[in-house]
Design a protein around this motif. Structure first.
Motif, PDB file in Angstrom:
ATOM      1  N   GLY A  65     -22.983  12.925 -24.380  1.00 40.25           N
ATOM      2  CA  GLY A  65     -22.144  11.866 -23.828  1.00 40.25           C
ATOM      3  C   GLY A  65     -21.562  10.940 -24.863  1.00 40.25           C
ATOM      4  O   GLY A  65     -20.608  10.219 -24.580  1.00 40.25           O
ATOM      5  N   ASN A  78     -27.499   4.025 -24.274  1.00 42.78           N
ATOM      6  CA  ASN A  78     -28.369   5.200 -24.302  1.00 42.78           C
ATOM      7  C   ASN A  78     -29.523   4.990 -23.328  1.00 42.78           C
ATOM      8  O   ASN A  78     -30.269   4.011 -23.463  1.00 42.78           O
ATOM      9  N   PRO A 122     -27.785   7.148 -15.044  1.00 44.89           N
ATOM     10  CA  PRO A 122     -27.165   7.948 -16.109  1.00 44.89           C
ATOM     11  C   PRO A 122     -28.235   8.738 -16.856  1.00 44.89           C
ATOM     12  O   PRO A 122     -29.278   8.208 -17.212  1.00 44.89           O
ATOM     13  N   HIS A 124     -27.417  10.484 -19.642  1.00 43.46           N
ATOM     14  CA  HIS A 124     -26.872  10.726 -20.964  1.00 43.46           C
ATOM     15  C   HIS A 124     -26.185   9.462 -21.455  1.00 43.46           C
ATOM     16  O   HIS A 124     -26.033   8.485 -20.712  1.00 43.46           O
ATOM     17  N   VAL A 126     -23.502   6.705 -22.480  1.00 45.96           N
ATOM     18  CA  VAL A 126     -22.284   6.244 -21.811  1.00 45.96           C
ATOM     19  C   VAL A 126     -21.527   5.315 -22.755  1.00 45.96           C
ATOM     20  O   VAL A 126     -22.101   4.349 -23.276  1.00 45.96           O
ATOM     21  N   HIS A 174     -20.587   6.318 -15.539  1.00 49.84           N
ATOM     22  CA  HIS A 174     -21.310   7.453 -16.102  1.00 49.84           C
ATOM     23  C   HIS A 174     -20.917   8.703 -15.351  1.00 49.84           C
ATOM     24  O   HIS A 174     -20.840   8.731 -14.146  1.00 49.84           O
ATOM     25  N   SER A 175     -20.565   9.719 -16.130  1.00 47.76           N
ATOM     26  CA  SER A 175     -20.108  10.964 -15.535  1.00 47.76           C
ATOM     27  C   SER A 175     -20.303  12.094 -16.524  1.00 47.76           C
ATOM     28  O   SER A 175     -20.504  11.876 -17.707  1.00 47.76           O
ATOM     29  N   ALA A 176     -20.203  13.289 -16.052  1.00 44.58           N
ATOM     30  CA  ALA A 176     -20.298  14.481 -16.888  1.00 44.58           C
ATOM     31  C   ALA A 176     -19.605  15.610 -16.164  1.00 44.58           C
ATOM     32  O   ALA A 176     -19.364  15.531 -14.967  1.00 44.58           O
ATOM     33  N   HIS A 180     -25.733  16.289 -13.313  1.00 45.95           N
ATOM     34  CA  HIS A 180     -26.944  16.227 -14.116  1.00 45.95           C
ATOM     35  C   HIS A 180     -28.185  16.033 -13.262  1.00 45.95           C
ATOM     36  O   HIS A 180     -29.291  16.283 -13.724  1.00 45.95           O
ATOM     37  N   GLN A 188     -30.158  19.558 -21.497  1.00 49.89           N
ATOM     38  CA  GLN A 188     -29.845  18.420 -22.359  1.00 49.89           C
ATOM     39  C   GLN A 188     -30.384  18.645 -23.765  1.00 49.89           C
ATOM     40  O   GLN A 188     -29.734  18.287 -24.747  1.00 49.89           O
ATOM     41  N   THR A 226     -21.259  22.821 -17.394  1.00 49.73           N
ATOM     42  CA  THR A 226     -20.283  22.133 -18.254  1.00 49.73           C
ATOM     43  C   THR A 226     -18.878  22.678 -18.103  1.00 49.73           C
ATOM     44  O   THR A 226     -17.929  22.053 -18.570  1.00 49.73           O
TER      45      THR A 226
END
Length: 297
Positions: A65, A78, A122, A124, A126, A174-176, A180, A188, A226
């Protein structure tokens, strides 16, 4: 990073770097630090949540991230348990950088809404783009050097202000590319390894070993969560880092190609042109940057 991917867990509030000042309040600790050019930063973990405000330098973190290279003022959150290798890249062959770190203990974190629901949590790093949060963090950094009877109180108030500004921002932004909440924990670890690697034939196989899964299983699950293959992910991260180094340093293209894991300068030039539509030299010239070897005496 060693092939065993061994790492240390840093104590609460501890970071790699030369401390300028350190202060604390109940369940909070903040410090101003400078990069130590003589120390190699190992892969490590932080049990607590923490914020990093990059004040100067080219900051690199392998945390999932995190941007490939942070340049200028940037605020990164973090979450607890972050494992990474963060460091400052050399600019004009000199490693320099300065940052503020704010560590947040378990009780303080629980008092916020950042981690109230699974969906809001979250998993990861940000990048926080809220102007209010960045301003609050910068005010805390400036206040760290102040002395006087009310200095500690003012700094604590600014630290709490940063947390309040960051609370909604972290949860909302927060996103991916994947969910997650449903992703396996080993994914991860694999991403962290790939972010910190320089590529090569053994890179993906080693990431699978670190994650404890078969390379075929890694490739299948990686794409599912991903939207891309591990190889594509590594190429993208290497090019993002190279782009920043071309623009914000005077290191030669050959040096950048080597540090970012390309086989040679020709390979780097071909890959860069395919993605950015220009050679590294043309890209650098367009941004008014000259290589160190080409600077006038």
């Amino acid at each position: 990073m060693s092939s065993s991917a061994a790492h240390v867990v840093l104590p609460f509030g501890q970071f790699y770097g030369r401390e300028e000042v350190r202060r604390s309040a109940p369940d909070l600790e903040w410090a101003l630090l400078r990069a130590d050019p003589h120390r190699i930063v190992s892969r490590h973990s932080h049990d607590e949540a923490h914020f990093v405000l990059v004040l100067d330098g080219l900051y690199v973190s392998s945390a999932v991230g995190a941007p490939a290279v942070s340049h200028g003022v940037q605020l990164i959150y973090n979450p607890p348990g972050t494992t990474h290798r963060d460091r400052f890249e050399a600019r004009d062959r000199v490693v320099s950088g300065r940052f503020l770190a704010l560590s947040v203990g378990t009780e303080a974190l629980a008092a916020l809404r950042m981690h109230t629901t699974r969906d809001d949590t979250p998993q990861h790093a940000v990048v926080i783009e809220s102007a209010g949060a960045i301003a609050a963090a910068h005010r805390l950094a400036v206040a760290c050097t102040r002395q006087g009877r009310d200095a500690a109180y003012e700094q604590q108030a600014m630290a709490l202000e940063l947390l309040c500004h960051a609370d909604n921002t972290v949860r909302v932004t927060h996103s991916a590319p994947c969910s997650h909440a449903a992703a396996p924990a080993w994914l991860q670890r694999a991403c962290e390894y790939l972010d910190d690697s320089r590529g090569g034939q053994s890179c993906i196989a080693e990431a699978a070993r670190v994650a404890g899964v078969h390379p075929v299983h890694l490739a299948r699950v990686f794409r599912r969560f991903t939207g891309q293959s591990p190889a594509t992910y590594v190429r993208q991260r290497r090019l993002e880092q190279a782009q920043c180094l071309l623009r914000f340093t005077t290191r030669s293209a050959a040096e950048i190609a080597d540090s970012c894991g390309f086989a040679d300068q020709s390979h780097f030039t071909h890959a860069f042109r395919n993605v950015y539509g220009a050679t590294p030299a043309a890209y650098r010239a367009a941004h008014g940057v000259a290589e160190l070897s080409h600077l006038p005496n």
